[in-house]
Write a protein that holds these residues in place. Sequence first.
Motif, short mmCIF file in Angstrom:
data_model
loop_
_atom_site.label_atom_id
_atom_site.label_comp_id
_atom_site.label_asym_id
_atom_site.label_seq_id
_atom_site.Cartn_x
_atom_site.Cartn_y
_atom_site.Cartn_z
N GLY A 21 0.70 -1.37 -0.13
CA GLY A 21 -0.15 -0.06 -0.04
C GLY A 21 0.89 1.38 0.16
N ARG A 45 -0.60 3.96 -2.32
CA ARG A 45 -1.78 4.34 -1.82
C ARG A 45 -1.54 5.41 -0.68
N ARG A 48 -2.61 9.41 -0.35
CA ARG A 48 -3.20 10.04 0.79
C ARG A 48 -2.71 11.17 1.51
#
Length: 597
Positions: free
Chosen positions: A269, A272, A276
């Motif tokens: 992740g 990601r 964010r």
Amino acid sequence: MSLTPSSIAGPAGEHADLTPPDAPGDETALDSSHRPRLTPFVLEYWKSDDKWKALALLAITLGITFFTTFLTVKANQLLGAVTDALVDRQWRALLLAFTASVGVGVVSGLVTISNVAIGQVLDLRWRSWLTDRLLARWTRASEFYDIERDGLLKNADQRIAEDVRLFTDSFLNMFTSLIAVIADTVTFAVLLWSLSKTLEIRLFGSTWVIYGYMVYIAFAWAIGGLLVTHWFGKRLIALNMQRQGVEADYRYLAMQLRENAEQVALYGGGAREHRRLTERFELVKRNFLQIVGRNWKVSMAQTAYGRLFDPLNTVAALPLYFTGQVTFGGMTQSASAFGSLKSALSFFSQAYIGFVQWLAVANRLRDLDSALSMVEARGRGGFTVQHTEQTEIVTSELRLLAPGGELLTVTDPLRFRAGERWLIRGPSGAGKSTLMRAIAGVWPHGSGTVSLPRRASILFLPQRSYIPSGSLAAALCYPSEPTRFEEPQLKEALALCGLARLSESLDVVDQWQQKLSGGEQQRLAFARVLLHQPDYVFLDEATSAVDPATEQALYETLIRRLPRTGVISIAHRESLAAFHDHTLQVIPALGRAHSIA
């Protein structure tokens, strides 16, 4: 895991949502119809037990401030004497006046430095008092959990750690500066009134006599500057409140990545999380640029206004000199006094940005105070948790609701006795963990009565155990202090739970939450139970991360070492039924939870 919760009770408080509607990242769930006033919050410390020491320090600070004003007036008088001595070429008088002026300057500098130190001590006392008060309220019973669970407020920790410092420091700086400004304003207004004498204006065939005309000019200039500043800077209050929120959210997101590094890495992740963090930082950048732009407008307006009236000091004093009412030195003294009064009055426009920053911080702390008052007043919602002299845990019919009000389940009256072992079963989402939270006194949504034995100790083990940073010994003894247990006890507990390899690391300080695997964390939680030897222990999926053989060994050790402890387990594994002699089947929605002998 926590000890038997104490009752949550507190005075009803007013609540507020003072966050601007255009402040993403700092939303609260506080009812905006209940807005507490800011004044009582600011004055709380000055009415506390520490008020006399605080007021004494404040009095010393103000005394030094007034003395500094006196020195400033003296310096103004010496300036006129020096100027006249220069014009008249009176070298002896010049030397005396110059020496006195230097002496006044040295004394003024020394007392100013001392005043700063005293102000910092006062700031620390206020910050300590407010921090202790908010920490005590935030960590009492389950207030910190209630705020997070119900989404009442964001970044409570950052408000206590950072906003309290900004609040006390900025307020004291502004207050002492304001007192100094008032003293300077009164002093130099009186001085300038006497120096500016009278101004005669012939208008429409009449002669108008204005007494102390330079004072009026100075106040008119100051009011104009404040109006200009407010016109361009009024949006800074909302922008600064927003800034505290988006900065705190960005730091929190980065902290989450650090604390869950392994899980994110295994999910792959990273990309990601980068998106964010980038998205959150975009809010920080946008807010920062808005503040920069608004500050630029305010500074440009102040600079233009100041430059426009820059020669005002001398121009205002010229009529006195040209009419022969004062000497050249007198004109210089009048211009200097006019400049000092202007400087004092300019505080209100110059301090505007600092004031709105402080106001934003004060509003955030007021929101925290309101959220704490809200959960204190709410207590346990529809549940009544009482402590009795009996030795059993007894409940009435419990009606368990979700935060949105949806019914989870209804339980029959329950009775858990010492030494009994209960297995709570049911499908996911039926309300098994919620039942444990209600008994622990940390779930307000629902109704019923829970009676806990006053003299019994109760431990609650959630599925994900909390392991604070620090030494392994401190993490193992949590929530007790590490000094409560001897080292041999700690090593024995670790060995009984399959963690003997950690016995030599008891004094090692580390981030053990990240160092230990999920299974090791759950074994450490079992070791805590063996150390504390509670009368009752609630285990919520407390062995979900270990293999069946380890689970069996942990339960066998728990039952063998603590045969008189009541064990209440929430679990899905069929294998755990062998270690329990009672079963509570929780049925979701309109069903009722009932016990099976």
